[in-house]
Scaffold this motif. Structure first.
Motif, PDB file in Angstrom:
ATOM      1  N   SER A 488     -21.500  20.424  -1.212  1.00  0.00           N
ATOM      2  CA  SER A 488     -21.746  21.469  -2.501  1.00  0.00           C
ATOM      3  C   SER A 488     -22.805  22.105  -2.469  1.00  0.00           C
ATOM      4  O   SER A 488     -23.084  22.645  -1.157  1.00  0.00           O
ATOM      5  CB  SER A 488     -22.912  20.030  -3.208  1.00  0.00           C
ATOM      6  OG  SER A 488     -23.762  20.123  -2.469  1.00  0.00           O
ATOM      7  N   VAL A 490     -25.137  23.674  -3.615  1.00  0.00           N
ATOM      8  CA  VAL A 490     -27.251  22.816  -3.168  1.00  0.00           C
ATOM      9  C   VAL A 490     -26.456  22.797  -1.467  1.00  0.00           C
ATOM     10  O   VAL A 490     -27.786  23.266  -0.413  1.00  0.00           O
ATOM     11  CB  VAL A 490     -27.126  21.486  -3.287  1.00  0.00           C
ATOM     12  CG1 VAL A 490     -28.542  20.877  -2.932  1.00  0.00           C
ATOM     13  CG2 VAL A 490     -27.393  21.020  -4.986  1.00  0.00           C
ATOM     14  N   GLU A 491     -26.096  22.058  -0.941  1.00  0.00           N
ATOM     15  CA  GLU A 491     -26.039  21.560   0.936  1.00  0.00           C
ATOM     16  C   GLU A 491     -25.906  22.942   1.197  1.00  0.00           C
ATOM     17  O   GLU A 491     -26.580  23.091   2.300  1.00  0.00           O
ATOM     18  CB  GLU A 491     -25.046  20.847   0.876  1.00  0.00           C
ATOM     19  CG  GLU A 491     -24.966  18.913   0.401  1.00  0.00           C
ATOM     20  CD  GLU A 491     -24.397  18.171   0.394  1.00  0.00           C
ATOM     21  OE1 GLU A 491     -24.040  17.326   0.832  1.00  0.00           O
ATOM     22  OE2 GLU A 491     -22.939  18.367   0.560  1.00  0.00           O
ATOM     23  N   HIS A 494     -28.909  25.237   1.191  1.00  0.00           N
ATOM     24  CA  HIS A 494     -30.270  24.198   2.966  1.00  0.00           C
ATOM     25  C   HIS A 494     -29.451  24.422   4.158  1.00  0.00           C
ATOM     26  O   HIS A 494     -30.191  25.871   4.743  1.00  0.00           O
ATOM     27  CB  HIS A 494     -30.156  22.903   2.490  1.00  0.00           C
ATOM     28  CG  HIS A 494     -30.913  22.592   1.643  1.00  0.00           C
ATOM     29  ND1 HIS A 494     -31.868  23.288   1.481  1.00  0.00           N
ATOM     30  CD2 HIS A 494     -30.927  22.152   0.115  1.00  0.00           C
ATOM     31  CE1 HIS A 494     -32.793  22.050   0.570  1.00  0.00           C
ATOM     32  NE2 HIS A 494     -31.560  21.703  -0.526  1.00  0.00           N
ATOM     33  N   PHE A 735     -36.214  26.914  -7.711  1.00  0.00           N
ATOM     34  CA  PHE A 735     -35.862  25.920  -7.779  1.00  0.00           C
ATOM     35  C   PHE A 735     -34.098  25.167  -8.213  1.00  0.00           C
ATOM     36  O   PHE A 735     -33.412  25.052  -7.780  1.00  0.00           O
ATOM     37  CB  PHE A 735     -36.707  24.022  -8.901  1.00  0.00           C
ATOM     38  CG  PHE A 735     -36.174  22.993  -7.513  1.00  0.00           C
ATOM     39  CD1 PHE A 735     -37.034  23.065  -6.332  1.00  0.00           C
ATOM     40  CD2 PHE A 735     -35.765  21.994  -9.231  1.00  0.00           C
ATOM     41  CE1 PHE A 735     -36.375  21.495  -6.058  1.00  0.00           C
ATOM     42  CE2 PHE A 735     -35.126  20.877  -7.910  1.00  0.00           C
ATOM     43  CZ  PHE A 735     -36.099  20.544  -7.322  1.00  0.00           C
ATOM     44  N   TYR A 736     -34.065  25.857  -9.031  1.00  0.00           N
ATOM     45  CA  TYR A 736     -32.994  26.042  -9.744  1.00  0.00           C
ATOM     46  C   TYR A 736     -31.854  27.040  -8.870  1.00  0.00           C
ATOM     47  O   TYR A 736     -30.968  26.234  -9.153  1.00  0.00           O
ATOM     48  CB  TYR A 736     -33.067  26.932 -11.486  1.00  0.00           C
ATOM     49  CG  TYR A 736     -31.671  27.263 -12.110  1.00  0.00           C
ATOM     50  CD1 TYR A 736     -30.322  26.924 -12.412  1.00  0.00           C
ATOM     51  CD2 TYR A 736     -31.858  28.819 -12.139  1.00  0.00           C
ATOM     52  CE1 TYR A 736     -29.238  27.548 -13.469  1.00  0.00           C
ATOM     53  CE2 TYR A 736     -30.542  29.202 -12.950  1.00  0.00           C
ATOM     54  CZ  TYR A 736     -29.785  28.265 -12.683  1.00  0.00           C
ATOM     55  OH  TYR A 736     -27.687  29.243 -13.562  1.00  0.00           O
ATOM     56  N   ARG A 738     -31.559  26.764  -6.434  1.00  0.00           N
ATOM     57  CA  ARG A 738     -31.622  26.502  -4.992  1.00  0.00           C
ATOM     58  C   ARG A 738     -30.860  25.067  -5.459  1.00  0.00           C
ATOM     59  O   ARG A 738     -29.782  24.568  -4.432  1.00  0.00           O
ATOM     60  CB  ARG A 738     -33.234  25.618  -4.439  1.00  0.00           C
ATOM     61  CG  ARG A 738     -33.860  26.682  -4.042  1.00  0.00           C
ATOM     62  CD  ARG A 738     -34.464  25.470  -3.029  1.00  0.00           C
ATOM     63  NE  ARG A 738     -35.865  26.475  -2.002  1.00  0.00           N
ATOM     64  CZ  ARG A 738     -36.147  26.112  -1.001  1.00  0.00           C
ATOM     65  NH1 ARG A 738     -36.786  24.436  -1.016  1.00  0.00           N
ATOM     66  NH2 ARG A 738     -37.219  26.432  -0.253  1.00  0.00           N
ATOM     67  N   THR A 739     -30.710  24.256  -6.386  1.00  0.00           N
ATOM     68  CA  THR A 739     -30.109  22.998  -7.157  1.00  0.00           C
ATOM     69  C   THR A 739     -28.882  23.067  -7.913  1.00  0.00           C
ATOM     70  O   THR A 739     -28.271  22.474  -7.726  1.00  0.00           O
ATOM     71  CB  THR A 739     -31.148  22.677  -6.812  1.00  0.00           C
ATOM     72  OG1 THR A 739     -32.202  22.655  -7.952  1.00  0.00           O
ATOM     73  CG2 THR A 739     -32.210  22.038  -6.487  1.00  0.00           C
ATOM     74  N   ASP A 741     -25.395  23.150  -9.481  1.00  0.00           N
ATOM     75  CA  ASP A 741     -23.579  24.082  -9.035  1.00  0.00           C
ATOM     76  C   ASP A 741     -23.761  25.928  -9.669  1.00  0.00           C
ATOM     77  O   ASP A 741     -24.026  26.008 -10.488  1.00  0.00           O
ATOM     78  CB  ASP A 741     -23.276  22.493  -9.640  1.00  0.00           C
ATOM     79  CG  ASP A 741     -22.863  21.650  -8.525  1.00  0.00           C
ATOM     80  OD1 ASP A 741     -23.223  21.828  -7.560  1.00  0.00           O
ATOM     81  OD2 ASP A 741     -22.306  20.700  -9.340  1.00  0.00           O
ATOM     82  N   TRP A 749     -27.654  22.219 -16.170  1.00  0.00           N
ATOM     83  CA  TRP A 749     -28.150  21.808 -14.610  1.00  0.00           C
ATOM     84  C   TRP A 749     -29.723  21.044 -14.973  1.00  0.00           C
ATOM     85  O   TRP A 749     -29.542  19.565 -14.674  1.00  0.00           O
ATOM     86  CB  TRP A 749     -29.188  23.091 -14.304  1.00  0.00           C
ATOM     87  CG  TRP A 749     -30.295  23.153 -12.670  1.00  0.00           C
ATOM     88  CD1 TRP A 749     -29.314  22.103 -11.964  1.00  0.00           C
ATOM     89  CD2 TRP A 749     -31.024  23.391 -12.869  1.00  0.00           C
ATOM     90  NE1 TRP A 749     -30.999  22.196 -10.550  1.00  0.00           N
ATOM     91  CE2 TRP A 749     -31.650  23.030 -12.149  1.00  0.00           C
ATOM     92  CE3 TRP A 749     -32.061  23.713 -14.030  1.00  0.00           C
ATOM     93  CZ2 TRP A 749     -33.163  22.843 -11.074  1.00  0.00           C
ATOM     94  CZ3 TRP A 749     -33.729  23.999 -13.783  1.00  0.00           C
ATOM     95  CH2 TRP A 749     -34.559  23.303 -12.153  1.00  0.00           C
ATOM     96  N   LEU A 753     -30.071  16.774 -14.158  1.00  0.00           N
ATOM     97  CA  LEU A 753     -30.897  16.683 -13.332  1.00  0.00           C
ATOM     98  C   LEU A 753     -31.664  15.101 -13.765  1.00  0.00           C
ATOM     99  O   LEU A 753     -32.152  14.844 -14.344  1.00  0.00           O
ATOM    100  CB  LEU A 753     -32.380  18.212 -12.868  1.00  0.00           C
ATOM    101  CG  LEU A 753     -32.881  18.107 -12.244  1.00  0.00           C
ATOM    102  CD1 LEU A 753     -32.446  18.184 -10.294  1.00  0.00           C
ATOM    103  CD2 LEU A 753     -34.172  18.704 -11.934  1.00  0.00           C
TER     104      LEU A 753
END
Lengths: 847, 111
Positions: A488, A490-491, A494, A735-736, A738-739, A741, A749, A753
């Motif tokens: 995804s 997010v992944e 990271h 944080f948005y 980062r996480t 889609d 989002w 969440l």
């Protein structure tokens, strides 16, 4: 065969009355008339306190005259019913108007009980029930410093919160020995008390008020039975509700000993043509003071009128809420009064958490629970309780903190009758039916069942059930970005960060396959930009950028671009405005003011872009990133510098914020606005980040949206100082980034969440994940490495080569043609083109 | 008027942009989108987007699906396979493709 429509008259237009109208209007052949004694139609009383945090009466409205007109419902406000002729089936209003009915529905609601204390009718002694009450409270609070709420129940504490938000030194006076005695046990109540006192609200229990007299330091003095007293300027009574049943009494419908119109399981009163629903109705000697049971009654009544057989069989009074920022939950027999029951208790004083579950004598069923300070297990526990699901061997595992995975209840274990959304009474079976009818995601399930559209508390559970059912049907919930990456967004974010990956080539070589595509390339480009903030047209990155980014302009339908210089907060000097005008004139660009308070110049050919931007940059302007998935604008009003209502300098704040976050690449575009006062001229509540000035600082709203699916921003924090405001925004946005889609706005989002707003509050305010320092650092890096992409571009001869239409000629694209309309250009269409298209498409069907 | 197709010299190969596109104009005024994919492969297709009706394909993003290399139109993202011109999103449409070769470091197009 046609027949006369049945006449349905509804007395009262509160939340439940309105819900009945909505339910009834689904059926043809009925003529619905609403008589409301109030001067406005139904509004949301559950979220009444939000009136103080900026919501207007219009925001709280649940219906509008236009809507009732559209669904063919007649309505009359200020229409107080004074007579019911049960034999002739006619009601008469104060003004003498008569309305014949076939079925009459009483939805008259309730009123706040004010204990008979001498002095209760003094000025600034108020109740908390209607919008009018709130306006009175607001007026009284302005003149005073201290406020008291009489009553420490659920509503009383909400009222106390309202007083606190109005800036009063707030007290709660309760007759019983504890707060929220209906929902919480002694220990839970004690913890709640210490938490509430921790935020500065004084709690006085076991106090009976004898009289209210003139005060010495304040307007009133409340003298208590124990000889003590309390001085205050405002008193709010919140000591329970009483049903509005006077019509029933007067016209001989059966009423209960302590009030309430008696109804049976069909919600019928003692007269077979009259129904009663909501807080005026007494079912099984019980009045339900919550909205969900009222909605159920409304549904049952509508069903009965059309000849159905639905029954009202009581309602679950379990509740989960946030009081003054504190989580509180109560399920079933919270006090453990059932014979032979046993309870398990977990208490954590340092973290202010208390949890108790009550299980049946045989230990197999959950019959009650109390949660204070942490309600994360509420949904699971409620499902155990409502559905009689057999408890695991060690039920305390359900509330004990564990280092590993929490033993949550698999949604598969829920029976089809399990209620998922209690506001709208949607069961798991309803959700399955919606999926069987073709719903393929949560959004579609929501729109067809209405689940999750009430209080929204069931969002996480709704998603779990939906995803689980879809998976069971073989619909893969695939979060892979595309065929090239089995991760995804997010992944991937990271991975990029953890492995310090700086180019797409390395990323796809190590973690993907193939060459990439128009999905993963721009997504990777955005991630790389968020993390490293390199120049996006660098050789490594240029081939990843989407249409607009690749030439730093918004491509229009004819292949030309629009040019938007940044104009922070919409502020512009006359000199800059003149340059913009000169450029537009020289290049014959269509000129329009945008919704984001800046100027858009359309119709620039790709080969003209560098020269245009050079002129703008030389005049001191910079790129507006109108083309990027990045910060667009921070809209603003003039604020306290000019406006006579302004509370703070919204202009300076808007410019500061626009300068800070400009260039931040994100999953989708981001819009801000700053309003200088609660009049909200900048429309901040429709922005991803909205800021509204208060007397004491700034209120922060998050995840609002205009556009396709409008959403009011959620109030995230109040009265912030400048520094805290910026910190919160740094953390929230990063944080948005980062996480979320790809291509997901902050509104969607947040709605998707898990944990939603409460979770974001924990992260941003309490550093729940311990990453705030890192989020701030990452944002600071973006701020520190900002560059105007257009400046970098026009200074590079390599880059300028890209802005030619032809690699082998200096001619221009003859297919771009304009015509004149309202004294400006627009693209020529179809026959308007003189030269026509130059290359024909090959039609395979003819080949 | 019909003219015989010939090899036309366009530009030094160093003018191409790796994994991205540039545009050339032929003697007959046809516009050709040129893409260099990886270090060695060069594709030449019509620059006109038959959906958006604009000369923009060279500004599209290069993608790949199941081995087919395509350009996605910058306007509405329809995908055209670069070696055949076939549209992946509409089987009835295709765009013209051109032969290319390199002579003395210069790119030539047959058209």
């Amino acid at each position: 065969m046609s027949r006369q429509p049945q006449k349905i008259v509804v007395v009262g237009n509160g939340m439940v009355g309105h819900h009945f109208v909505d339910e009834m209007a689904k059926h043809a052949g009925y003529e619905i008339t609403v008589l409301s004694a109030e001067d406005r139609l139904a509004y949301d009383r559950v979220h009444l306190s939000e009136y103080f945090s900026g919501k207007t009466a219009d925001d709280l409205a649940m219906t509008t005259p236009a809507y009732y007109n559209e669904i063919g419902v007649k309505f009359f406000t200020n229409a107080k019913v004074t007579d019911i002729d049960k034999a002739a089936k006619i009601v008469t209003t104060e003004t003498g108007d008569t309305f014949a009915y076939d079925k009459l529905v009483m939805a008259t609601g309730s009123y706040p009980f004010v204990p008979p204390i001498p002095g209760k009718e003094r000025d600034h002694c108020l109740v908390y029930r209607t919008i009018q009450d709130l306006e009175d409270i607001q007026a009284s609070a302005k003149a005073g410093k201290v406020g008291v709420v009489v009553g420490g129940g659920l509503l009383g504490l909400e009222a106390a919160n309202a007083l606190k938000e109005l800036g009063l030194q707030t007290h709660v006076v309760e007759f019983a020995p504890q707060l929220m005695g209906v929902q919480l046990d002694k220990d839970g109540g004690a913890l709640l008390r210490s938490m509430i006192e921790g935020i500065g609200v004084q709690v006085h229990t076991q106090k009976a008020t004898n009289e209210i007299v003139d005060g010495e330091t304040c307007v009133h003095r409340m003298n208590f039975a124990d000889g003590t007293h309390l001085e205050t300027d405002v008193i709010l009574f919140s000591a329970g509700i009483r049903p509005y049943d006077n019509l029933a009494r007067e016209f001989d419908l059966a009423v209960g000993e302590r009030g309430g119109i008696v109804v049976d399981n069909n919600c019928k009163t003692s007269d077979k043509n009259i129904y009663a629903i909501g807080e005026c109705a007494l079912w099984n000697n019980f009045i339900f003071g919550l909205v969900a049971p009222g909605y159920t009654m409304a549904k049952v009544t509508a069903d009965n009128i059309i000849g159905g057989e639905q029954q009202f069989t009581g309602a679950d009074m379990s509740t989960k809420l946030k009081l003054m920022g504190m989580d509180v939950g109560s399920i079933g027999d919270a006090h453990g009064r059932t014979q032979g029951c046993k309870s398990y208790v977990y208490s954590n004083q340092p973290d202010q958490i208390y949890k108790k579950i009550v299980v049946s004598a045989n230990g197999k069923e959950l019959i009650g629970a109390v949660l204070v300070g942490d309600t994360s297990e509420y949904d699971t526990l409620l499902q155990y309780a409502l559905n009689g699901i057999e408890l695991p061997e060690n039920p305390d595992g359900l509330i004990l903190p564990t280092s590993g995975e929490k033993p949550t209840l698999g949604v598969d274990a829920l029976p089809n009758t399990a209620t998922i959304c209690s506001c709208l009474n949607v069961t798991k079976g309803d959700i399955i039916a919606a999926i069987d009818c073709g719903a393929v995601d949560v959004g579609e399930v929501k729109s067809s069942t209405k689940a999750g559209t009430g209080c929204g508390g069931c969002a996480a559970l709704l998603k779990k059930v939906t995803d689980h059912e879809l998976e069971k049907r073989g619909v893969e919930i695939n979060t892979d970005l595309c065929e090239h990456f089995a991760y995804s967004r997010v992944e991937l974010f990271h991975i990029v960060k953890a492995e310090q990956i700086k180019t797409f080539d390395v990323l796809i070589e190590k973690h993907g396959s193939g060459l990439g595509c128009e999905i993963c390339k721009p997504a990777a480009a955005s991630i790389l930009a968020s993390v490293w903030n390199d120049y996006i047209l660098k050789a490594d990155h240029v081939s990843l950028q989407d249409t607009n980014d690749v030439f730093l302009g918004n491509m229009q339908k004819d292949g030309t671009y629009s040019v938007v210089p940044r104009m922070p907060g919409g502020e512009v000097t006359p000199d800059k405005l003149i340059v913009i005008g000169e450029v537009a004139k020289e290049y014959k660009l269509y000129t329009k003011v945008t919704g984001g308070q800046r100027i858009d110049l359309f119709g620039a050919r790709v080969d003209q872009l560098p020269a245009i931007w050079k002129r703008l940059i030389d005049a001191g302007m910079e790129t507006g990133h109108a083309y990027g998935k990045s910060l667009r604008t921070v809209k603003s009003c003039v604020g306290s510098t000019w406006c006579r209502y302004g509370q703070q300098d919204s202009m300076a704040m808007a410019i500061f914020l626009e300068d800070r976050y400009k260039g931040l690449r994100s999953p989708h575009k981001i819009k801000f606005a700053v309003s200088g006062c609660t009049r909200e001229c900048a429309e901040a509540q429709s922005k991803d980040i909205g800021i509204i000035a208060t007397e004491n600082g700034w209120n922060l709203y998050v995840s609002g949206n205009g556009g396709m699916k409008p959403r009011h921003g959620d109030l995230f924090a109040t009265d912030l100082d400048d520094e805290t405001l910026v910190k919160y925004i740094d953390r929230y946005l990063m944080f948005y980034v980062r996480t979320a889609d790809r291509l997901t706005r902050t509104s969607v989002w947040l709605e998707n969440l898990a944990g939603g707003l409460a979770y974001m509050e924990k992260i941003v305010k309490d550093d729940h994940l311990g990453i705030n320092a890192e989020l701030e650092k990452q944002m600071q890096n973006v701020v520190d490495t900002y560059q105007c992409e257009w400046k970098t571009t026009i200074e590079s001869t390599e880059q300028l080569k890209r802005f030619r239409q032809f690699v082998n000629s200096d001619t221009v694209d003859g297919n771009i043609e304009f015509v004149t309309e309202r004294d400006q250009i627009r693209p020529a269409q179809g026959d308007e083109k003189k030269y026509g298209v130059q290359i024909q498409a090959v039609d395979l069907t003819l080949a | 008027m019909t003219t015989e197709n010939t090899w036309q010299t366009i530009c030094p190969t160093s003018d191409l942009i790796k994994n991205s596109g540039v545009c050339a104009i032929l003697a007959n005024q046809e516009q050709v989108a040129l893409f260099q994919v990886g270090d060695d492969t060069i594709y030449a297709v019509a620059n006109f987007d038959p959906f958006g009706k604009a000369n923009v394909l060279y500004r599209g993003l290069i993608g790949e699906t199941k081995g087919d290399v395509y350009v996605a139109s910058p306007l509405l993202k329809q995908r055209f396979v670069l070696n055949t011109g076939a549209c992946l999103d509409d089987g009835t449409l295709a765009i013209k493709t051109y032969q290319t070769r390199i002579t003395d470091g210069k790119l030539e197009i047959f058209g």
